[in-house]
Motif scaffolding. Structure first.
Motif, PDB file in Angstrom:
ATOM      1  N   SER A 154       0.847  -1.188   0.000  1.00  0.00           N
ATOM      2  CA  SER A 154       0.000   0.000   0.000  1.00  0.00           C
ATOM      3  C   SER A 154       0.889   1.246   0.000  1.00  0.00           C
ATOM      4  O   SER A 154       1.440   1.626   1.035  1.00  0.00           O
ATOM      5  CB  SER A 154      -0.912   0.024   1.235  1.00  0.00           C
ATOM      6  OG  SER A 154      -1.575   1.282   1.312  1.00  0.00           O
ATOM      7  N   LEU A 155       1.025   1.874  -1.171  1.00  0.00           N
ATOM      8  CA  LEU A 155       1.821   3.098  -1.224  1.00  0.00           C
ATOM      9  C   LEU A 155       1.058   4.285  -0.651  1.00  0.00           C
ATOM     10  O   LEU A 155       1.665   5.312  -0.340  1.00  0.00           O
ATOM     11  CB  LEU A 155       2.268   3.379  -2.662  1.00  0.00           C
ATOM     12  CG  LEU A 155       3.394   2.480  -3.176  1.00  0.00           C
ATOM     13  CD1 LEU A 155       3.901   2.967  -4.528  1.00  0.00           C
ATOM     14  CD2 LEU A 155       4.554   2.407  -2.183  1.00  0.00           C
ATOM     15  N   HIS A 156      -0.268   4.169  -0.526  1.00  0.00           N
ATOM     16  CA  HIS A 156      -0.977   5.194   0.252  1.00  0.00           C
ATOM     17  C   HIS A 156      -0.338   5.302   1.644  1.00  0.00           C
ATOM     18  O   HIS A 156      -0.040   6.395   2.134  1.00  0.00           O
ATOM     19  CB  HIS A 156      -2.451   4.832   0.410  1.00  0.00           C
ATOM     20  CG  HIS A 156      -3.304   5.142  -0.769  1.00  0.00           C
ATOM     21  ND1 HIS A 156      -3.287   4.373  -1.910  1.00  0.00           N
ATOM     22  CD2 HIS A 156      -4.213   6.144  -0.996  1.00  0.00           C
ATOM     23  CE1 HIS A 156      -4.150   4.880  -2.780  1.00  0.00           C
ATOM     24  NE2 HIS A 156      -4.712   5.956  -2.254  1.00  0.00           N
ATOM     25  N   VAL A 157      -0.130   4.145   2.264  1.00  0.00           N
ATOM     26  CA  VAL A 157       0.462   4.110   3.596  1.00  0.00           C
ATOM     27  C   VAL A 157       1.944   4.452   3.530  1.00  0.00           C
ATOM     28  O   VAL A 157       2.473   5.181   4.375  1.00  0.00           O
ATOM     29  CB  VAL A 157       0.252   2.736   4.241  1.00  0.00           C
ATOM     30  CG1 VAL A 157       0.984   2.629   5.577  1.00  0.00           C
ATOM     31  CG2 VAL A 157      -1.242   2.469   4.438  1.00  0.00           C
ATOM     32  N   GLY A 158       2.626   3.943   2.505  1.00  0.00           N
ATOM     33  CA  GLY A 158       4.048   4.231   2.364  1.00  0.00           C
ATOM     34  C   GLY A 158       4.322   5.715   2.204  1.00  0.00           C
ATOM     35  O   GLY A 158       5.215   6.270   2.864  1.00  0.00           O
ATOM     36  N   ALA A 187      -3.715   4.355   7.185  1.00  0.00           N
ATOM     37  CA  ALA A 187      -3.767   2.890   7.295  1.00  0.00           C
ATOM     38  C   ALA A 187      -5.177   2.418   7.618  1.00  0.00           C
ATOM     39  O   ALA A 187      -5.684   1.450   7.019  1.00  0.00           O
ATOM     40  CB  ALA A 187      -2.784   2.414   8.368  1.00  0.00           C
ATOM     41  N   VAL A 188      -5.844   3.095   8.535  1.00  0.00           N
ATOM     42  CA  VAL A 188      -7.232   2.750   8.863  1.00  0.00           C
ATOM     43  C   VAL A 188      -8.123   2.953   7.643  1.00  0.00           C
ATOM     44  O   VAL A 188      -8.974   2.109   7.323  1.00  0.00           O
ATOM     45  CB  VAL A 188      -7.724   3.604  10.046  1.00  0.00           C
ATOM     46  CG1 VAL A 188      -9.224   3.407  10.253  1.00  0.00           C
ATOM     47  CG2 VAL A 188      -6.959   3.246  11.317  1.00  0.00           C
ATOM     48  N   THR A 189      -7.915   4.039   6.933  1.00  0.00           N
ATOM     49  CA  THR A 189      -8.761   4.372   5.787  1.00  0.00           C
ATOM     50  C   THR A 189      -8.652   3.342   4.670  1.00  0.00           C
ATOM     51  O   THR A 189      -9.663   2.892   4.128  1.00  0.00           O
ATOM     52  CB  THR A 189      -8.381   5.761   5.243  1.00  0.00           C
ATOM     53  OG1 THR A 189      -8.617   6.747   6.261  1.00  0.00           O
ATOM     54  CG2 THR A 189      -9.204   6.109   4.012  1.00  0.00           C
ATOM     55  N   VAL A 190      -7.424   2.946   4.317  1.00  0.00           N
ATOM     56  CA  VAL A 190      -7.259   2.041   3.179  1.00  0.00           C
ATOM     57  C   VAL A 190      -7.840   0.669   3.465  1.00  0.00           C
ATOM     58  O   VAL A 190      -8.304  -0.027   2.551  1.00  0.00           O
ATOM     59  CB  VAL A 190      -5.776   1.928   2.766  1.00  0.00           C
ATOM     60  CG1 VAL A 190      -5.207   3.291   2.379  1.00  0.00           C
ATOM     61  CG2 VAL A 190      -4.917   1.280   3.841  1.00  0.00           C
ATOM     62  N   VAL A 191      -7.832   0.260   4.742  1.00  0.00           N
ATOM     63  CA  VAL A 191      -8.376  -1.054   5.098  1.00  0.00           C
ATOM     64  C   VAL A 191      -9.894  -1.006   5.199  1.00  0.00           C
ATOM     65  O   VAL A 191     -10.593  -1.860   4.636  1.00  0.00           O
ATOM     66  CB  VAL A 191      -7.740  -1.557   6.409  1.00  0.00           C
ATOM     67  CG1 VAL A 191      -8.428  -2.842   6.869  1.00  0.00           C
ATOM     68  CG2 VAL A 191      -6.252  -1.801   6.229  1.00  0.00           C
ATOM     69  N   VAL A 192     -10.418  -0.013   5.890  1.00  0.00           N
ATOM     70  CA  VAL A 192     -11.866   0.058   6.119  1.00  0.00           C
ATOM     71  C   VAL A 192     -12.622   0.285   4.819  1.00  0.00           C
ATOM     72  O   VAL A 192     -13.736  -0.229   4.646  1.00  0.00           O
ATOM     73  CB  VAL A 192     -12.192   1.166   7.142  1.00  0.00           C
ATOM     74  CG1 VAL A 192     -13.693   1.368   7.263  1.00  0.00           C
ATOM     75  CG2 VAL A 192     -11.611   0.808   8.498  1.00  0.00           C
ATOM     76  N   THR A 193     -12.043   1.001   3.860  1.00  0.00           N
ATOM     77  CA  THR A 193     -12.728   1.231   2.582  1.00  0.00           C
ATOM     78  C   THR A 193     -12.717   0.005   1.680  1.00  0.00           C
ATOM     79  O   THR A 193     -13.369   0.009   0.630  1.00  0.00           O
ATOM     80  CB  THR A 193     -12.086   2.408   1.827  1.00  0.00           C
ATOM     81  OG1 THR A 193     -10.680   2.155   1.631  1.00  0.00           O
ATOM     82  CG2 THR A 193     -12.276   3.715   2.577  1.00  0.00           C
ATOM     83  N   GLY A 194     -12.004  -1.054   2.058  1.00  0.00           N
ATOM     84  CA  GLY A 194     -11.967  -2.270   1.257  1.00  0.00           C
ATOM     85  C   GLY A 194     -10.943  -2.255   0.147  1.00  0.00           C
ATOM     86  O   GLY A 194     -10.991  -3.096  -0.752  1.00  0.00           O
TER      87      GLY A 194
END
Length: 241
Positions: A154-158, A187-194
């Protein structure tokens, strides 16, 4: 930087051709997430999806923050902390290059694209409230220009971790103390949004850590090596007659 971004986006669009393998890898990672005790994240996805007051801000955050915060931090370094700018820039490029190689070599379907699972695409469900369409975070009508099978890392998180690293090195007291909340929120956002698995978050943090630790040290070593190099035999020395 614009050229690097265009090259990254163009190459990334070619990495989602083997859909079957991408889905199989996604299923394997989801099983690993469950085995590690993160099966409850699906319940959070289903719950948040039903509450627009939470789902819409999460969707907006996923679709926009990495486009806004990352370049703004880079410009801030360039303008306010030029001594830290070059190392940060190359760290960002190295991190993105590592991610791109993995995207091309090993496409992975995100949770929202796994057939037969209950994961829902939050951005797609709430797309009437934003500029994004049904394809990841791409603007409506441009879904065909993005690769949706680039979940790991996840480069959003990176990139968010890179921002926190830059704030830690060059920011004021508030940024150094609370900057880590930004990658945590992403990190919470990318996981919760699926859009990502928990493993994606871990690999994104790992890629960021490697790039931000290794790149500045490599640049320091290279600069020191250049300074200590003897004058080449082919150099011309001009002296008085």
């Amino acid at each position: 930087m614009v050229g690097a971004w265009l090259a990254y986006s163009g190459a990334r669009s070619f990495s989602g051709q083997d859909v079957q393998s991408a889905v199989e890898r996604g299923q394997a990672i989801l099983r690993l997430d469950d085995a590690l005790g993160f099966g409850w994240v699906l319940d959070v996805n289903e719950w948040a999806l039903q509450h627009g007051v939470l789902a819409v801000p999460l969707s907006i955050g996923y679709a926009s923050l990495h486009y806004l915060v990352t370049p703004l931090v880079l410009v801030w370094l360039w303008r306010r902390h030029p001594s830290a700018y070059q190392a940060a820039l190359f760290s960002l490029i190295v991190m993105s290059a590592i991610g791109l190689v993995v995207f091309v070599a090993m496409p992975v379907a995100p949770p929202r694209l796994l057939p037969g699972f209950a994961w829902m695409d939050m951005l797609k469900v709430w797309s009437d409230y934003g500029w994004w369409g049904g394809g990841a975070s791409a603007p409506r009508g441009f879904e065909h220009l993005t690769n949706q099978y680039a979940a790991v890392p996840s480069l959003h998180v990176g990139w968010a971790m890179w921002c926190a690293w830059a704030w830690r090195r060059s920011g004021g007291r508030f940024a150094r103390r609370y900057g880590w909340l930004y990658p945590f929120g992403v990190a919470v956002t990318v996981v919760v949004t699926g859009n990502h698995y928990v493993i994606d978050v871990v690999t994104g943090l790992a890629v960021a850590a490697v790039a931000c630790w290794f790149t500045p040290r490599l640049m320091t070593w290279w600069s020191a090596r250049r300074r200590t190099e003897p004058v080449g035999a082919g150099s011309v020395v001009v002296g008085a007659r």
